[in-house]
Design a protein around this motif. Structure first.
Motif, PDB file in Angstrom:
ATOM      1  N   ARG A 149      41.412  40.163  42.709  1.00 23.80           N
ATOM      2  CA  ARG A 149      41.767  39.670  44.049  1.00 23.80           C
ATOM      3  C   ARG A 149      40.554  39.693  44.975  1.00 23.80           C
ATOM      4  N   THR A 150      39.765  40.758  44.877  1.00 23.91           N
ATOM      5  CA  THR A 150      38.576  40.859  45.725  1.00 23.91           C
ATOM      6  C   THR A 150      37.589  39.747  45.400  1.00 23.91           C
ATOM      7  N   LEU A 151      37.385  39.488  44.120  1.00 28.73           N
ATOM      8  CA  LEU A 151      36.415  38.472  43.708  1.00 28.73           C
ATOM      9  C   LEU A 151      36.821  37.067  44.145  1.00 28.73           C
ATOM     10  N   GLU A 152      38.116  36.786  44.178  1.00 32.58           N
ATOM     11  CA  GLU A 152      38.579  35.431  44.506  1.00 32.58           C
ATOM     12  C   GLU A 152      38.015  34.930  45.828  1.00 32.58           C
ATOM     13  N   THR A 153      38.037  35.786  46.845  1.00 30.74           N
ATOM     14  CA  THR A 153      37.563  35.369  48.170  1.00 30.74           C
ATOM     15  C   THR A 153      36.091  34.984  48.131  1.00 30.74           C
ATOM     16  N   PHE A 154      35.281  35.759  47.445  1.00 33.79           N
ATOM     17  CA  PHE A 154      33.845  35.481  47.386  1.00 33.79           C
ATOM     18  C   PHE A 154      33.546  34.276  46.493  1.00 33.79           C
ATOM     19  N   LEU A 155      34.307  34.106  45.432  1.00 35.14           N
ATOM     20  CA  LEU A 155      34.101  32.942  44.567  1.00 35.14           C
ATOM     21  C   LEU A 155      34.370  31.645  45.320  1.00 35.14           C
ATOM     22  N   LYS A 156      35.391  31.636  46.149  1.00 34.67           N
ATOM     23  CA  LYS A 156      35.774  30.422  46.864  1.00 34.67           C
ATOM     24  C   LYS A 156      34.850  30.098  48.029  1.00 34.67           C
ATOM     25  N   ASN A 157      34.121  31.092  48.535  1.00 33.25           N
ATOM     26  CA  ASN A 157      33.295  30.872  49.717  1.00 33.25           C
ATOM     27  C   ASN A 157      32.042  30.069  49.370  1.00 33.25           C
ATOM     28  N   GLU A 158      31.852  28.954  50.055  1.00 32.45           N
ATOM     29  CA  GLU A 158      30.758  28.036  49.731  1.00 32.45           C
ATOM     30  C   GLU A 158      29.386  28.613  50.048  1.00 32.45           C
ATOM     31  N   GLN A 159      29.304  29.629  50.909  1.00 31.39           N
ATOM     32  CA  GLN A 159      28.005  30.186  51.276  1.00 31.39           C
ATOM     33  C   GLN A 159      27.556  31.311  50.338  1.00 31.39           C
ATOM     34  N   VAL A 160      28.402  31.678  49.416  1.00 34.28           N
ATOM     35  CA  VAL A 160      28.051  32.708  48.428  1.00 34.28           C
ATOM     36  C   VAL A 160      27.504  32.022  47.181  1.00 34.28           C
ATOM     37  N   ASP A 161      26.301  32.389  46.791  1.00 37.76           N
ATOM     38  CA  ASP A 161      25.637  31.733  45.659  1.00 37.76           C
ATOM     39  C   ASP A 161      25.775  32.506  44.347  1.00 37.76           C
ATOM     40  N   CYS A 162      25.763  33.824  44.404  1.00 40.47           N
ATOM     41  CA  CYS A 162      25.939  34.602  43.177  1.00 40.47           C
ATOM     42  C   CYS A 162      26.602  35.931  43.503  1.00 40.47           C
ATOM     43  N   ILE A 163      27.303  36.470  42.513  1.00 43.46           N
ATOM     44  CA  ILE A 163      28.055  37.708  42.696  1.00 43.46           C
ATOM     45  C   ILE A 163      27.676  38.675  41.581  1.00 43.46           C
ATOM     46  N   GLN A 164      27.263  39.873  41.982  1.00 42.80           N
ATOM     47  CA  GLN A 164      26.891  40.911  41.027  1.00 42.80           C
ATOM     48  C   GLN A 164      27.874  42.068  41.146  1.00 42.80           C
ATOM     49  N   VAL A 165      28.680  42.281  40.128  1.00 45.80           N
ATOM     50  CA  VAL A 165      29.598  43.419  40.113  1.00 45.80           C
ATOM     51  C   VAL A 165      28.904  44.591  39.439  1.00 45.80           C
ATOM     52  N   VAL A 166      29.062  45.773  40.022  1.00 43.48           N
ATOM     53  CA  VAL A 166      28.499  47.001  39.453  1.00 43.48           C
ATOM     54  C   VAL A 166      29.671  47.854  38.996  1.00 43.48           C
ATOM     55  N   ILE A 167      29.710  48.167  37.709  1.00 43.01           N
ATOM     56  CA  ILE A 167      30.849  48.869  37.127  1.00 43.01           C
ATOM     57  C   ILE A 167      30.441  50.212  36.542  1.00 43.01           C
ATOM     58  N   GLY A 168      31.437  51.061  36.250  1.00 42.53           N
ATOM     59  CA  GLY A 168      31.178  52.337  35.599  1.00 42.53           C
ATOM     60  C   GLY A 168      30.770  52.133  34.154  1.00 42.53           C
ATOM     61  N   PRO A 169      30.001  53.054  33.587  1.00 44.96           N
ATOM     62  CA  PRO A 169      29.501  52.878  32.213  1.00 44.96           C
ATOM     63  C   PRO A 169      30.613  52.793  31.170  1.00 44.96           C
ATOM     64  N   GLN A 170      31.799  53.292  31.515  1.00 45.73           N
ATOM     65  CA  GLN A 170      32.909  53.291  30.569  1.00 45.73           C
ATOM     66  C   GLN A 170      33.899  52.147  30.807  1.00 45.73           C
ATOM     67  N   ASP A 171      33.609  51.263  31.769  1.00 46.68           N
ATOM     68  CA  ASP A 171      34.605  50.297  32.227  1.00 46.68           C
ATOM     69  C   ASP A 171      34.378  48.865  31.757  1.00 46.68           C
ATOM     70  N   GLY A 172      33.563  48.674  30.738  1.00 50.01           N
ATOM     71  CA  GLY A 172      33.254  47.315  30.302  1.00 50.01           C
ATOM     72  C   GLY A 172      34.476  46.504  29.920  1.00 50.01           C
ATOM     73  N   GLN A 173      35.375  47.093  29.130  1.00 53.83           N
ATOM     74  CA  GLN A 173      36.570  46.359  28.696  1.00 53.83           C
ATOM     75  C   GLN A 173      37.530  46.128  29.857  1.00 53.83           C
ATOM     76  N   LEU A 174      37.649  47.121  30.749  1.00 57.77           N
ATOM     77  CA  LEU A 174      38.494  46.953  31.931  1.00 57.77           C
ATOM     78  C   LEU A 174      37.997  45.804  32.799  1.00 57.77           C
ATOM     79  N   TYR A 175      36.679  45.724  32.931  1.00 59.83           N
ATOM     80  CA  TYR A 175      36.090  44.637  33.723  1.00 59.83           C
ATOM     81  C   TYR A 175      36.392  43.285  33.086  1.00 59.83           C
ATOM     82  N   GLU A 176      36.187  43.160  31.786  1.00 51.56           N
ATOM     83  CA  GLU A 176      36.430  41.885  31.112  1.00 51.56           C
ATOM     84  C   GLU A 176      37.893  41.467  31.240  1.00 51.56           C
ATOM     85  N   THR A 177      38.799  42.419  31.154  1.00 50.19           N
ATOM     86  CA  THR A 177      40.222  42.116  31.310  1.00 50.19           C
ATOM     87  C   THR A 177      40.522  41.656  32.735  1.00 50.19           C
TER      88      THR A 177
END
Length: 408
Positions: free
Chosen positions: A38-66
């Motif tokens: 839900r958080t990412l949706e707003t930034f993805l839709k905004n035309e002035q945002v060019d790239c998005i870098q998410v920083v995740i916990g070392p154990q959260d790779g699969q959670l992030y992909e899901t």
């Protein structure tokens, strides 16, 4: 590259976990979607945002992909594949995680950066617009809201010892917006000096001696830090959920344009080489005009001439996608959705068949619809009438629209 966004999602978020949750708050399902999604949706839709870098916990790779899977295959897939960078791995503190995010996007060379908490899914475009405006004149900006509650200072025993003047107090939120080079340098310098405990990026900027300017936030842009917050968020989402689109409408549109001297015709949003062009006040796109009238007919909102009269000089030579986008907007303003569009083009020449895929793609893009909801067909009039005599082109369109049911 103008503006990058860092989404900090490396925390464990244990305070916000419900008894049924086994993951950090940013991955908890909220109204059927992970908070992070839900958080990412707003930034993805905004035309002035060019790239998005998410920083995740070392154990959260699969959670992030899901969490991002629906974004990578749904309506925002194109934006997600363009803007989302591979996740960076965070550190033991928020400050360390932010620095890792800043370094991960260094190759993008952004001018500005917004740093946002993954657990604030209710950030709005209005807040982002205020951030972008503030960055035109300031290096460091903080989204915040004025404190409205009376603030008391208490001792170790819980006794009030002072009432704090709240008139100059603000409650910090995110995003926090910065000149990228400045905030990266500030974070790097703090890290080099062994300082890793700043709880927000504005504090890092202040430590560097930079004035941080307030950007008006919103009480709704709260961070989900407790079970009560998650319950409140579920209530907010339920209250704002769109009504069922049970009022089904069908509209038709018909348009005709004669040939004139020229070398190409514009139909369905694309230019097709031909021995003539189509004559009209605008670009004479007979296909888009018919679709526009079909949509307006479905919502009983006049026709193309009502909103864009040919007597108005501002529309002379105008691209017809402006008219169609306005019709689409009128449907959205009513809380509705266009289900499908069916366009039939009637002419002896040019040949429409080779251009149908490109037309469908153009119409889908203009209407912000899936291409599988757009049909384009062509036929002749068997050499009868003005189209049979190759004097012009006609188009017939049908649009199906769903609207929320209104009380009688």
């Amino acid at each position: 590259m103008t503006c990058a966004v860092i989404i900090v999602a490396a925390g464990s978020g244990s305070r916000a976990r419900r008894s049924s949750d086994k993951v950090a708050k940013q991955y908890v399902a909220l109204g059927g979607k992970p908070v992070l999604s839900r958080t990412l949706e707003t930034f993805l839709k905004n035309e002035q945002v060019d790239c998005i870098q998410v920083v995740i916990g070392p154990q959260d790779g699969q959670l992030y992909e899901t969490a991002i899977a629906p974004l990578m295959s749904g309506p925002l897939a194109g934006l997600a594949k363009t803007k989302l960078q591979p996740p960076a791995t965070g550190g033991e503190t928020r400050q360390i995680s932010v620095l890792k995010g800043l370094e991960a996007i260094s190759g993008k060379k952004p001018q500005h950066v917004l740093i946002h908490d993954a657990a604030r899914p209710f950030v709005t475009d209005d807040i982002l617009s205020r951030c972008f405006l503030a960055l035109q004149t300031h290096k460091a900006c903080l989204v915040a809201t004025p404190v409205t509650d009376t603030i008391k200072k208490v001792d170790d025993q819980g006794a009030i010892i002072e009432t704090i003047d709240r008139s100059t107090l603000w409650s910090a939120q995110t995003p926090q917006a910065f000149d990228y080079s400045f905030i990266r340098h500030a974070h790097k310098r703090a890290s080099d000096q062994g300082i890793h405990t700043f709880t927000d990026d504005a504090a890092v900027a202040e430590w560097m001696g930079e004035t941080v300017h307030i950007v008006q936030g919103s009480p709704a842009n709260r961070k989900l830090t407790s079970q009560d917050d998650l319950t409140m968020a579920e209530t907010m989402i339920a209250a704002s959920a769109p009504q069922p689109l049970t009022d089904i409408r069908v509209g038709t549109g018909y348009d005709v344009h004669a040939f004139d001297e020229g070398s190409a015709v514009i139909i369905g949003g694309i230019s097709i080489p031909h021995s003539h062009k189509l004559k009209g006040h605008s670009d004479a796109d007979v296909g888009l005009h018919a679709i526009t009238d079909a949509i307006l007919g479905a919502i009983a909102d006049g026709d193309i001439g009502t909103h864009f009269p040919p007597t108005d000089p501002q529309w002379k030579g105008a691209a017809s996608d402006l008219f169609l986008k306005d019709a689409v907007r009128r449907v959205k303003d009513r809380g509705g959705k266009i289900s499908n569009i069916d366009l039939t083009i009637i002419c002896e020449a040019p040949k429409i068949g080779p251009h149908r895929p490109e037309m469908r793609a153009a119409i889908a893009d203009i209407c912000d619809m899936s291409i599988d909801r757009i049909s384009v067909k062509a036929t002749t009039s068997e050499k009868l009438g003005f189209t049979g005599r190759k004097e012009g082109i006609a188009a017939l369109a049908t649009a199906t629209v769903g609207l929320p049911e209104l009380p009688d």
